[in-house]
Design a protein around this motif. Sequence first.
Motif, short mmCIF file in Angstrom:
data_model
loop_
_atom_site.label_atom_id
_atom_site.label_comp_id
_atom_site.label_asym_id
_atom_site.label_seq_id
_atom_site.Cartn_x
_atom_site.Cartn_y
_atom_site.Cartn_z
N SER A 14 8.59 -2.73 -7.75
CA SER A 14 9.27 -3.41 -6.64
C SER A 14 9.17 -2.60 -5.36
O SER A 14 9.08 -1.37 -5.37
CB SER A 14 10.75 -3.65 -6.97
OG SER A 14 11.47 -2.43 -6.94
N LYS A 15 9.21 -3.31 -4.25
CA LYS A 15 9.18 -2.68 -2.92
C LYS A 15 10.41 -1.79 -2.74
O LYS A 15 10.33 -0.71 -2.15
CB LYS A 15 9.13 -3.77 -1.86
CG LYS A 15 9.01 -3.27 -0.44
CD LYS A 15 9.11 -4.41 0.57
CE LYS A 15 8.03 -5.43 0.40
NZ LYS A 15 8.07 -6.47 1.48
N GLU A 16 11.56 -2.25 -3.24
CA GLU A 16 12.80 -1.50 -3.08
C GLU A 16 12.72 -0.15 -3.77
O GLU A 16 13.15 0.88 -3.23
CB GLU A 16 13.98 -2.31 -3.62
CG GLU A 16 14.32 -3.56 -2.85
CD GLU A 16 13.30 -4.69 -3.05
OE1 GLU A 16 13.22 -5.59 -2.18
OE2 GLU A 16 12.58 -4.67 -4.07
N PHE A 18 9.98 1.49 -4.45
CA PHE A 18 9.00 2.30 -3.73
C PHE A 18 9.65 3.00 -2.53
O PHE A 18 9.49 4.20 -2.34
CB PHE A 18 7.85 1.41 -3.26
CG PHE A 18 6.87 2.11 -2.36
CD1 PHE A 18 5.86 2.90 -2.89
CD2 PHE A 18 6.95 1.99 -0.97
CE1 PHE A 18 4.95 3.56 -2.06
CE2 PHE A 18 6.05 2.64 -0.14
CZ PHE A 18 5.05 3.43 -0.69
N ASP A 37 3.07 -4.75 -4.95
CA ASP A 37 2.94 -5.69 -3.83
C ASP A 37 3.77 -5.20 -2.64
O ASP A 37 5.00 -5.33 -2.62
CB ASP A 37 3.40 -7.08 -4.26
CG ASP A 37 3.13 -8.14 -3.19
OD1 ASP A 37 2.54 -7.78 -2.14
OD2 ASP A 37 3.51 -9.29 -3.40
N LEU A 38 3.06 -4.65 -1.65
CA LEU A 38 3.68 -4.24 -0.39
C LEU A 38 3.10 -5.06 0.75
O LEU A 38 3.09 -4.63 1.91
CB LEU A 38 3.45 -2.74 -0.15
CG LEU A 38 4.05 -1.78 -1.18
CD1 LEU A 38 3.62 -0.35 -0.88
CD2 LEU A 38 5.57 -1.88 -1.19
N THR A 41 4.41 -5.90 4.69
CA THR A 41 5.50 -4.95 4.95
C THR A 41 5.23 -4.21 6.26
O THR A 41 4.10 -3.87 6.57
CB THR A 41 5.61 -3.94 3.80
OG1 THR A 41 5.87 -4.64 2.58
CG2 THR A 41 6.73 -2.94 4.06
N ALA A 61 -0.08 -5.91 5.95
CA ALA A 61 0.95 -4.93 6.30
C ALA A 61 0.73 -4.38 7.71
O ALA A 61 -0.39 -4.31 8.19
CB ALA A 61 0.94 -3.78 5.29
#
Length: 221
Positions: A14-16, A18, A37-38, A41, A61
């Motif tokens: 998850s992005k969180e 990371f 998956d970023l 962002t 991104a």
Amino acid sequence: MSDTVILNEPKITSKEEFFALLKQGETFYSYDVEGLDLSNTSFNGVSLRDLYLKGVNLSGANLSNCDMTETVLLKANLQDANLSKAILFKTVCKDADFTNAKLEDADMREGNFLDAIFLGANLNRAVATHAKFKMANLSYAKIKGAHLDYVSAELANMTGAVITNSMCEYINLKGATLAEADFSGSNLKWAIFSVANAYQGNFSGCDMGNTDLSYANFNEA
């Protein structure tokens, strides 16, 4: 028989997670980030130095002004990403995909871009001296006013690329595909074009002193 137990690297999904680890100073060399998956962002101005981001999805991104010195972006997806004015000094981007990415004014010195894809990318005014683009796909890329001195681009595909008014002294384009590429106004002193295919290329106004053109195809150029 060895009693060593090899543990699987923990996977970040998850992005969180990371960003939480990034704030703690994690470099991700002991994590599995492939496929993370970023995309889309915003990292604008964030330091991403010396990170291990193999196979990460950064498509779309915003990485403008980011410092990515010596970061590993092996096989990363950077399609449509904004890397304007980013620092990619000694960054490892082998097999990465920069299709339609923006790299204007980026610092790409000594970067490893072997087999990378820059289809339609914008590298205007990028500084890529001593970078490696061997077998990279730079078809239809825009590379105006760039610094490409001592670049290694053997066997690269630069079909239709626009490399005008650029510094390209000692660039190695041995065996490269340069059909319909536009090098007009560029400094190509000591460049190597041996065995290259420059069919219908534009070299008007170029300084080609001491250039190696052995066995190259410059028909209709």
